[in-house]
Design a protein around this motif. Structure first.
Motif, PDB file in Angstrom:
ATOM      1  N   LEU A 137       4.174  41.925  74.366  1.00 25.61           N
ATOM      2  CA  LEU A 137       3.425  42.980  73.500  1.00 25.61           C
ATOM      3  C   LEU A 137       1.739  42.632  73.190  1.00 25.61           C
ATOM      4  O   LEU A 137       0.578  43.904  73.886  1.00 25.61           O
ATOM      5  CB  LEU A 137       3.930  43.184  72.843  1.00 25.61           C
ATOM      6  CG  LEU A 137       3.280  44.484  71.560  1.00 25.61           C
ATOM      7  CD1 LEU A 137       3.230  45.822  72.145  1.00 25.61           C
ATOM      8  CD2 LEU A 137       3.929  43.954  70.238  1.00 25.61           C
ATOM      9  N   LEU A 138       1.163  41.545  73.000  1.00 27.92           N
ATOM     10  CA  LEU A 138      -0.330  41.434  72.594  1.00 27.92           C
ATOM     11  C   LEU A 138      -1.444  41.610  73.977  1.00 27.92           C
ATOM     12  O   LEU A 138      -1.813  42.017  74.432  1.00 27.92           O
ATOM     13  CB  LEU A 138      -0.426  39.996  72.562  1.00 27.92           C
ATOM     14  CG  LEU A 138      -2.255  39.905  71.904  1.00 27.92           C
ATOM     15  CD1 LEU A 138      -2.589  40.611  70.817  1.00 27.92           C
ATOM     16  CD2 LEU A 138      -1.836  38.393  71.288  1.00 27.92           C
ATOM     17  N   GLY A 139      -0.322  40.974  75.460  1.00 34.58           N
ATOM     18  CA  GLY A 139      -1.021  41.282  76.929  1.00 34.58           C
ATOM     19  C   GLY A 139      -1.512  42.211  77.397  1.00 34.58           C
ATOM     20  O   GLY A 139      -3.379  42.472  77.842  1.00 34.58           O
ATOM     21  N   SER A 140      -0.454  43.055  77.099  1.00 37.41           N
ATOM     22  CA  SER A 140      -0.870  44.019  78.032  1.00 37.41           C
ATOM     23  C   SER A 140      -1.774  45.337  77.292  1.00 37.41           C
ATOM     24  O   SER A 140      -2.706  45.824  77.686  1.00 37.41           O
ATOM     25  CB  SER A 140       0.633  44.737  77.580  1.00 37.41           C
ATOM     26  OG  SER A 140       1.047  45.354  76.751  1.00 37.41           O
ATOM     27  N   ILE A 141      -1.726  45.089  75.756  1.00 36.84           N
ATOM     28  CA  ILE A 141      -2.989  45.862  75.151  1.00 36.84           C
ATOM     29  C   ILE A 141      -4.479  45.283  75.146  1.00 36.84           C
ATOM     30  O   ILE A 141      -5.123  45.757  75.386  1.00 36.84           O
ATOM     31  CB  ILE A 141      -2.479  45.344  73.196  1.00 36.84           C
ATOM     32  CG1 ILE A 141      -1.325  45.811  73.280  1.00 36.84           C
ATOM     33  CG2 ILE A 141      -3.802  45.951  72.882  1.00 36.84           C
ATOM     34  CD1 ILE A 141      -0.594  45.681  71.307  1.00 36.84           C
ATOM     35  N   LEU A 142      -4.147  44.019  75.220  1.00 35.05           N
ATOM     36  CA  LEU A 142      -5.605  43.420  75.796  1.00 35.05           C
ATOM     37  C   LEU A 142      -6.327  43.919  77.376  1.00 35.05           C
ATOM     38  O   LEU A 142      -7.129  43.925  77.613  1.00 35.05           O
ATOM     39  CB  LEU A 142      -5.269  41.647  76.128  1.00 35.05           C
ATOM     40  CG  LEU A 142      -5.550  40.421  73.940  1.00 35.05           C
ATOM     41  CD1 LEU A 142      -5.227  39.415  74.704  1.00 35.05           C
ATOM     42  CD2 LEU A 142      -6.813  40.809  73.282  1.00 35.05           C
ATOM     43  N   LEU A 143      -5.232  43.648  78.144  1.00 38.20           N
ATOM     44  CA  LEU A 143      -5.974  44.032  79.277  1.00 38.20           C
ATOM     45  C   LEU A 143      -6.512  45.781  79.258  1.00 38.20           C
ATOM     46  O   LEU A 143      -7.379  45.868  80.428  1.00 38.20           O
ATOM     47  CB  LEU A 143      -4.449  44.669  80.486  1.00 38.20           C
ATOM     48  CG  LEU A 143      -4.661  44.906  82.014  1.00 38.20           C
ATOM     49  CD1 LEU A 143      -6.009  43.791  82.414  1.00 38.20           C
ATOM     50  CD2 LEU A 143      -3.142  45.266  82.629  1.00 38.20           C
ATOM     51  N   LEU A 144      -5.782  46.954  78.246  1.00 38.00           N
ATOM     52  CA  LEU A 144      -6.331  47.938  78.266  1.00 38.00           C
ATOM     53  C   LEU A 144      -7.755  47.916  77.953  1.00 38.00           C
ATOM     54  O   LEU A 144      -8.615  49.279  77.574  1.00 38.00           O
ATOM     55  CB  LEU A 144      -4.997  49.353  77.505  1.00 38.00           C
ATOM     56  CG  LEU A 144      -3.844  49.135  78.447  1.00 38.00           C
ATOM     57  CD1 LEU A 144      -2.233  50.237  77.575  1.00 38.00           C
ATOM     58  CD2 LEU A 144      -4.426  49.756  79.648  1.00 38.00           C
ATOM     59  N   ARG A 145      -7.944  47.025  76.545  1.00 42.19           N
ATOM     60  CA  ARG A 145      -8.972  47.369  75.092  1.00 42.19           C
ATOM     61  C   ARG A 145      -9.683  46.785  76.079  1.00 42.19           C
ATOM     62  O   ARG A 145     -11.416  46.600  76.154  1.00 42.19           O
ATOM     63  CB  ARG A 145      -8.633  46.069  74.226  1.00 42.19           C
ATOM     64  CG  ARG A 145      -7.676  47.264  73.211  1.00 42.19           C
ATOM     65  CD  ARG A 145      -8.273  48.305  72.865  1.00 42.19           C
ATOM     66  NE  ARG A 145      -9.512  47.810  72.402  1.00 42.19           N
ATOM     67  CZ  ARG A 145      -9.232  47.814  71.192  1.00 42.19           C
ATOM     68  NH1 ARG A 145      -7.407  47.967  69.867  1.00 42.19           N
ATOM     69  NH2 ARG A 145     -10.144  47.740  70.415  1.00 42.19           N
ATOM     70  N   PHE A 146      -9.675  45.625  77.459  1.00 46.59           N
ATOM     71  CA  PHE A 146     -10.996  44.874  77.766  1.00 46.59           C
ATOM     72  C   PHE A 146     -11.504  46.196  79.559  1.00 46.59           C
ATOM     73  O   PHE A 146     -10.424  47.008  79.413  1.00 46.59           O
ATOM     74  CB  PHE A 146     -11.049  43.856  78.297  1.00 46.59           C
ATOM     75  CG  PHE A 146     -10.981  42.817  77.221  1.00 46.59           C
ATOM     76  CD1 PHE A 146     -12.220  41.893  76.945  1.00 46.59           C
ATOM     77  CD2 PHE A 146      -9.618  42.255  76.843  1.00 46.59           C
ATOM     78  CE1 PHE A 146     -12.239  41.392  76.121  1.00 46.59           C
ATOM     79  CE2 PHE A 146     -10.254  41.215  75.854  1.00 46.59           C
ATOM     80  CZ  PHE A 146     -11.299  40.702  75.514  1.00 46.59           C
ATOM     81  N   PRO A 147     -12.846  46.217  79.764  1.00 50.58           N
ATOM     82  CA  PRO A 147     -13.008  46.857  80.875  1.00 50.58           C
ATOM     83  C   PRO A 147     -12.441  46.192  82.193  1.00 50.58           C
ATOM     84  O   PRO A 147     -12.647  45.188  82.551  1.00 50.58           O
ATOM     85  CB  PRO A 147     -14.741  46.218  80.758  1.00 50.58           C
ATOM     86  CG  PRO A 147     -15.602  46.469  79.278  1.00 50.58           C
ATOM     87  CD  PRO A 147     -13.839  45.483  79.007  1.00 50.58           C
ATOM     88  N   GLY A 148     -12.329  47.558  82.839  1.00 48.36           N
ATOM     89  CA  GLY A 148     -11.978  47.150  84.475  1.00 48.36           C
ATOM     90  C   GLY A 148     -12.091  45.834  85.085  1.00 48.36           C
ATOM     91  O   GLY A 148     -12.560  44.890  86.065  1.00 48.36           O
TER      92      GLY A 148
END
Length: 254
Positions: free
Chosen positions: A87-98
């Protein structure tokens, strides 16, 4: 690559990735570059890959029902750590720029290949020594961080979970491997829910890849007793180095 050709390509890539996942825990090293070849941008390829990867675990779960008898409650205990991390890892992926993800991915792939090679060492899995309380706690914390990695990228997360599960569980290797596949798939499912809410999944690519992953995961778990993990491990490790080199070039030099 035409639409029909893309679908066929992704189905066969999924079958190979599912088999690799069951034997060597590295589906993403096949499925992720397959999506890049099919034309998906890096972050979208990762999100779509996560959407498809849950079917590897479903295929493995279907073929491991006998192996999992009496171990579902044990697996549920480990799921608390792995799924909260995902859950935390997927949120981090969306929060950081591509662009951040694109620059990190080559190093993730190199790490994945290295973990794959190390996982073939008998000493690497020599966990029969004294299980101290501190090391057991560390193994559970390790599952949480492996879950974060699952949600953010995923390749080699299965290897990490296999290490930690082997340490804390007294089940046979085949059962532990089945738990690893199922829990990894559930981690991807948690990440997928986050991605659906916060982004878009390319279902035109995800569905054919998922079909292949389901078939490959089923066949891989069934054939794990007869396949050569060493051969699959080394072929995938070499391909991971090639992929890492290509991704490094596109992220830093192109």
């Amino acid at each position: 690559m035409g639409t029909i050709g893309t679908i066929i390509f992704l189905i066969f890539a999924g079958i190979l990735a599912g088999a690799v996942s069951a034997v060597a825990s590295m589906a993403s090293l096949v499925s992720y570059p397959a999506l890049l070849i099919a034309g998906a941008p890096a972050v979208m390829a990762n999100i779509t890959n996560t959407a498809a990867l849950i079917f590897t675990g479903f295929g493995s779960a279907l073929s491991s029902l006998e192996d999992m008898k009496g171990h579902w409650r044990e697996a549920a205990k480990y799921a608390l750590f792995i799924l909260s991390g995902a859950l935390l890892g997927s949120i981090l992926l969306l929060r950081f720029p591509g662009t951040v993800f694109e620059k990190l991915v080559p190093f993730f792939v190199i790490f994945s290949g290295g973990m794959l090679v190390l996982s073939g060492s008998k000493k690497f899995f020599d966990l029969d020594g004294e299980h101290s309380k501190g090391k057991t706690i560390a193994a559970y914390i390790g599952m949480f961080f492996a879950g974060i990695y699952t949600g953010y990228f995923g390749a080699a997360a299965g290897v990490l979970n296999l290490i930690f599960l082997t340490y804390v569980s007294d089940a046979s290797f085949v059962t532990v491997n089945a738990m690893k596949n199922i829990l990894g798939s559930l981690g991807n499912l948690v990440a997928l829910i986050v991605f659906i809410v916060g982004s878009k999944v390319d279902w035109k690519m995800a569905i054919p890849l998922a079909i292949g992953l389901f078939v490959g995961g089923y066949l891989g778990q069934k054939s794990i007793k007869y396949m050569s993990p060493t051969l699959v491990r080394w072929i995938t490790a070499v391909l991971s180095l090639v992929l890492a080199g290509y991704l490094f070039y596109t992220a830093y030099l192109q």
